[in-house]
Motif scaffolding. Structure first.
Motif, PDB file in Angstrom:
ATOM      1  N   ASP A  89       0.855  -1.184   0.000  1.00 17.58           N
ATOM      2  CA  ASP A  89       0.000   0.000   0.000  1.00 17.58           C
ATOM      3  C   ASP A  89       0.896   1.240   0.000  1.00 17.58           C
ATOM      4  O   ASP A  89       1.770   1.382   0.850  1.00 17.58           O
ATOM      5  CB  ASP A  89      -0.905   0.009   1.245  1.00 17.58           C
ATOM      6  CG  ASP A  89      -1.910   1.127   1.199  1.00 17.58           C
ATOM      7  OD1 ASP A  89      -2.904   0.986   0.475  1.00 17.58           O
ATOM      8  OD2 ASP A  89      -1.689   2.146   1.880  1.00 17.58           O
ATOM      9  N   GLU A  90       0.665   2.124  -0.957  1.00 19.31           N
ATOM     10  CA  GLU A  90       1.554   3.270  -1.143  1.00 19.31           C
ATOM     11  C   GLU A  90       1.567   4.194   0.070  1.00 19.31           C
ATOM     12  O   GLU A  90       2.639   4.594   0.552  1.00 19.31           O
ATOM     13  CB  GLU A  90       1.111   4.049  -2.383  1.00 19.31           C
ATOM     14  CG  GLU A  90       2.013   5.207  -2.740  1.00 19.31           C
ATOM     15  CD  GLU A  90       1.545   5.935  -3.984  1.00 19.31           C
ATOM     16  OE1 GLU A  90       1.900   7.122  -4.121  1.00 19.31           O
ATOM     17  OE2 GLU A  90       0.823   5.335  -4.796  1.00 19.31           O
ATOM     18  N   GLU A  91       0.401   4.535   0.598  1.00 15.92           N
ATOM     19  CA  GLU A  91       0.333   5.484   1.712  1.00 15.92           C
ATOM     20  C   GLU A  91       0.842   4.880   3.013  1.00 15.92           C
ATOM     21  O   GLU A  91       1.555   5.537   3.777  1.00 15.92           O
ATOM     22  CB  GLU A  91      -1.090   5.986   1.879  1.00 15.92           C
ATOM     23  CG  GLU A  91      -1.554   6.840   0.709  1.00 15.92           C
ATOM     24  CD  GLU A  91      -3.023   7.191   0.795  1.00 15.92           C
ATOM     25  OE1 GLU A  91      -3.761   6.534   1.559  1.00 15.92           O
ATOM     26  OE2 GLU A  91      -3.428   8.127   0.097  1.00 15.92           O
ATOM     27  N   LEU A  92       0.476   3.623   3.287  1.00 11.56           N
ATOM     28  CA  LEU A  92       0.966   2.977   4.512  1.00 11.56           C
ATOM     29  C   LEU A  92       2.471   2.763   4.442  1.00 11.56           C
ATOM     30  O   LEU A  92       3.172   2.878   5.454  1.00 11.56           O
ATOM     31  CB  LEU A  92       0.251   1.647   4.740  1.00 11.56           C
ATOM     32  CG  LEU A  92      -1.190   1.733   5.215  1.00 11.56           C
ATOM     33  CD1 LEU A  92      -1.812   0.351   5.282  1.00 11.56           C
ATOM     34  CD2 LEU A  92      -1.274   2.416   6.562  1.00 11.56           C
ATOM     35  N   ASN A  93       2.991   2.463   3.248  1.00 13.57           N
ATOM     36  CA  ASN A  93       4.432   2.280   3.098  1.00 13.57           C
ATOM     37  C   ASN A  93       5.158   3.596   3.355  1.00 13.57           C
ATOM     38  O   ASN A  93       6.235   3.607   3.956  1.00 13.57           O
ATOM     39  CB  ASN A  93       4.757   1.756   1.699  1.00 13.57           C
ATOM     40  CG  ASN A  93       6.202   1.321   1.576  1.00 13.57           C
ATOM     41  OD1 ASN A  93       6.827   0.922   2.552  1.00 13.57           O
ATOM     42  ND2 ASN A  93       6.735   1.413   0.387  1.00 13.57           N
ATOM     43  N   LYS A  94       4.561   4.701   2.931  1.00 14.53           N
ATOM     44  CA  LYS A  94       5.176   6.008   3.187  1.00 14.53           C
ATOM     45  C   LYS A  94       5.171   6.322   4.679  1.00 14.53           C
ATOM     46  O   LYS A  94       6.147   6.839   5.223  1.00 14.53           O
ATOM     47  CB  LYS A  94       4.422   7.086   2.417  1.00 14.53           C
ATOM     48  CG  LYS A  94       5.052   8.446   2.477  1.00 14.53           C
ATOM     49  CD  LYS A  94       4.309   9.436   1.609  1.00 14.53           C
ATOM     50  CE  LYS A  94       4.940  10.808   1.677  1.00 14.53           C
ATOM     51  NZ  LYS A  94       4.194  11.790   0.872  1.00 14.53           N
ATOM     52  N   LEU A  95       4.063   5.987   5.359  1.00  8.63           N
ATOM     53  CA  LEU A  95       3.949   6.249   6.793  1.00  8.63           C
ATOM     54  C   LEU A  95       4.873   5.346   7.606  1.00  8.63           C
ATOM     55  O   LEU A  95       5.517   5.787   8.558  1.00  8.63           O
ATOM     56  CB  LEU A  95       2.503   6.044   7.246  1.00  8.63           C
ATOM     57  CG  LEU A  95       2.206   6.220   8.726  1.00  8.63           C
ATOM     58  CD1 LEU A  95       2.401   7.671   9.135  1.00  8.63           C
ATOM     59  CD2 LEU A  95       0.805   5.758   9.045  1.00  8.63           C
ATOM     60  N   LEU A  96       4.946   4.077   7.243  1.00  8.94           N
ATOM     61  CA  LEU A  96       5.698   3.089   8.014  1.00  8.94           C
ATOM     62  C   LEU A  96       6.914   2.572   7.254  1.00  8.94           C
ATOM     63  O   LEU A  96       7.303   1.414   7.385  1.00  8.94           O
ATOM     64  CB  LEU A  96       4.774   1.913   8.373  1.00  8.94           C
ATOM     65  CG  LEU A  96       3.520   2.276   9.164  1.00  8.94           C
ATOM     66  CD1 LEU A  96       2.587   1.095   9.268  1.00  8.94           C
ATOM     67  CD2 LEU A  96       3.879   2.800  10.533  1.00  8.94           C
ATOM     68  N   GLY A  97       7.535   3.434   6.452  1.00  9.96           N
ATOM     69  CA  GLY A  97       8.664   3.024   5.625  1.00  9.96           C
ATOM     70  C   GLY A  97       9.887   2.618   6.434  1.00  9.96           C
ATOM     71  O   GLY A  97      10.626   1.728   6.044  1.00  9.96           O
ATOM     72  N   ALA A  98      10.109   3.280   7.551  1.00 12.81           N
ATOM     73  CA  ALA A  98      11.310   3.007   8.353  1.00 12.81           C
ATOM     74  C   ALA A  98      11.067   1.942   9.422  1.00 12.81           C
ATOM     75  O   ALA A  98      11.944   1.673  10.227  1.00 12.81           O
ATOM     76  CB  ALA A  98      11.784   4.292   9.009  1.00 12.81           C
ATOM     77  N   VAL A  99       9.895   1.324   9.407  1.00  4.90           N
ATOM     78  CA  VAL A  99       9.547   0.348  10.435  1.00  4.90           C
ATOM     79  C   VAL A  99      10.003  -1.045  10.002  1.00  4.90           C
ATOM     80  O   VAL A  99       9.795  -1.444   8.861  1.00  4.90           O
ATOM     81  CB  VAL A  99       8.022   0.354  10.683  1.00  4.90           C
ATOM     82  CG1 VAL A  99       7.619  -0.756  11.619  1.00  4.90           C
ATOM     83  CG2 VAL A  99       7.597   1.694  11.228  1.00  4.90           C
ATOM     84  N   THR A 100      10.623  -1.770  10.918  1.00  4.77           N
ATOM     85  CA  THR A 100      11.001  -3.159  10.672  1.00  4.77           C
ATOM     86  C   THR A 100      10.065  -4.049  11.471  1.00  4.77           C
ATOM     87  O   THR A 100       9.925  -3.886  12.681  1.00  4.77           O
ATOM     88  CB  THR A 100      12.457  -3.425  11.113  1.00  4.77           C
ATOM     89  OG1 THR A 100      13.313  -2.537  10.399  1.00  4.77           O
ATOM     90  CG2 THR A 100      12.854  -4.855  10.833  1.00  4.77           C
ATOM     91  N   ILE A 101       9.423  -4.985  10.799  1.00  5.71           N
ATOM     92  CA  ILE A 101       8.496  -5.895  11.462  1.00  5.71           C
ATOM     93  C   ILE A 101       9.218  -7.219  11.689  1.00  5.71           C
ATOM     94  O   ILE A 101       9.711  -7.844  10.753  1.00  5.71           O
ATOM     95  CB  ILE A 101       7.230  -6.102  10.617  1.00  5.71           C
ATOM     96  CG1 ILE A 101       6.521  -4.763  10.423  1.00  5.71           C
ATOM     97  CG2 ILE A 101       6.296  -7.103  11.275  1.00  5.71           C
ATOM     98  CD1 ILE A 101       5.348  -4.812   9.491  1.00  5.71           C
ATOM     99  N   SER A 102       9.280  -7.633  12.939  1.00  2.00           N
ATOM    100  CA  SER A 102       9.978  -8.859  13.299  1.00  2.00           C
ATOM    101  C   SER A 102       9.276 -10.081  12.711  1.00  2.00           C
ATOM    102  O   SER A 102       8.051 -10.149  12.672  1.00  2.00           O
ATOM    103  CB  SER A 102      10.028  -8.971  14.820  1.00  2.00           C
ATOM    104  OG  SER A 102      10.647 -10.169  15.202  1.00  2.00           O
ATOM    105  N   SER A 103      10.055 -11.041  12.240  1.00  4.29           N
ATOM    106  CA  SER A 103       9.571 -12.315  11.689  1.00  4.29           C
ATOM    107  C   SER A 103       8.693 -12.130  10.456  1.00  4.29           C
ATOM    108  O   SER A 103       7.797 -12.920  10.214  1.00  4.29           O
ATOM    109  CB  SER A 103       8.785 -13.104  12.736  1.00  4.29           C
ATOM    110  OG  SER A 103       9.570 -13.338  13.868  1.00  4.29           O
TER     111      SER A 103
END
Length: 133
Positions: A89-103
């Protein structure tokens, strides 16, 4: 005064979450805003607005993650599905681009330069950058 049969609130009391039509806890968010010392004073509408925004984002991510789980023929949402939902998702990726999700792994991607070159059918040679003047 008569007590209600249920412990806690009186029968006429309604939570701020119920009044606002939200699921997220407005009172708890208000307490955390005050205790966090983000500002000297916190308005009465701030935690309601924050709860509404957080609830909307959560619902949006869970809906997209559920679609990703269904695409993979799974019933349960796992961190991989959440990551796929956010990154696609383009907008969610922009908002949470620097987030690393474990596993969650990585997005499947193969760079275009790694694919073998396609040859022309008409016998024409491909023009490389070195041949262009």
């Amino acid at each position: 005064m008569s007590k209600s049969p249920v412990k806690g609130r009186k029968t006429g009391d309604k939570s701020r979450s119920f009044k606002a039509g939200l699921t997220f806890p407005v009172g708890r968010l208000h307490r955390h805003l005050k205790e966090g010392q983000f500002a000297k004073r916190v308005g009465i509408g701030a935690p309601v607005y924050l709860a509404a925004v957080l609830e909307y984002l959560t619902a949006e991510i869970l809906e997209l993650a559920g679609n990703a789980a269904r695409d993979n023929r799974r019933i349960r949402i796992v961190p991989r599905h959440i990551m796929l939902a956010i990154r696609n998702d383009e907008e969610l990726n922009k908002l949470l681009g620097a987030v690393t999700i474990s596993s969650a792994g990585v997005i499947p991607n193969i760079h275009q330069d790694l694919f073998p070159e396609k040859k022309k059918e008409d016998g024409e040679e491909e023009v490389g950058e070195s041949q262009v003047l």
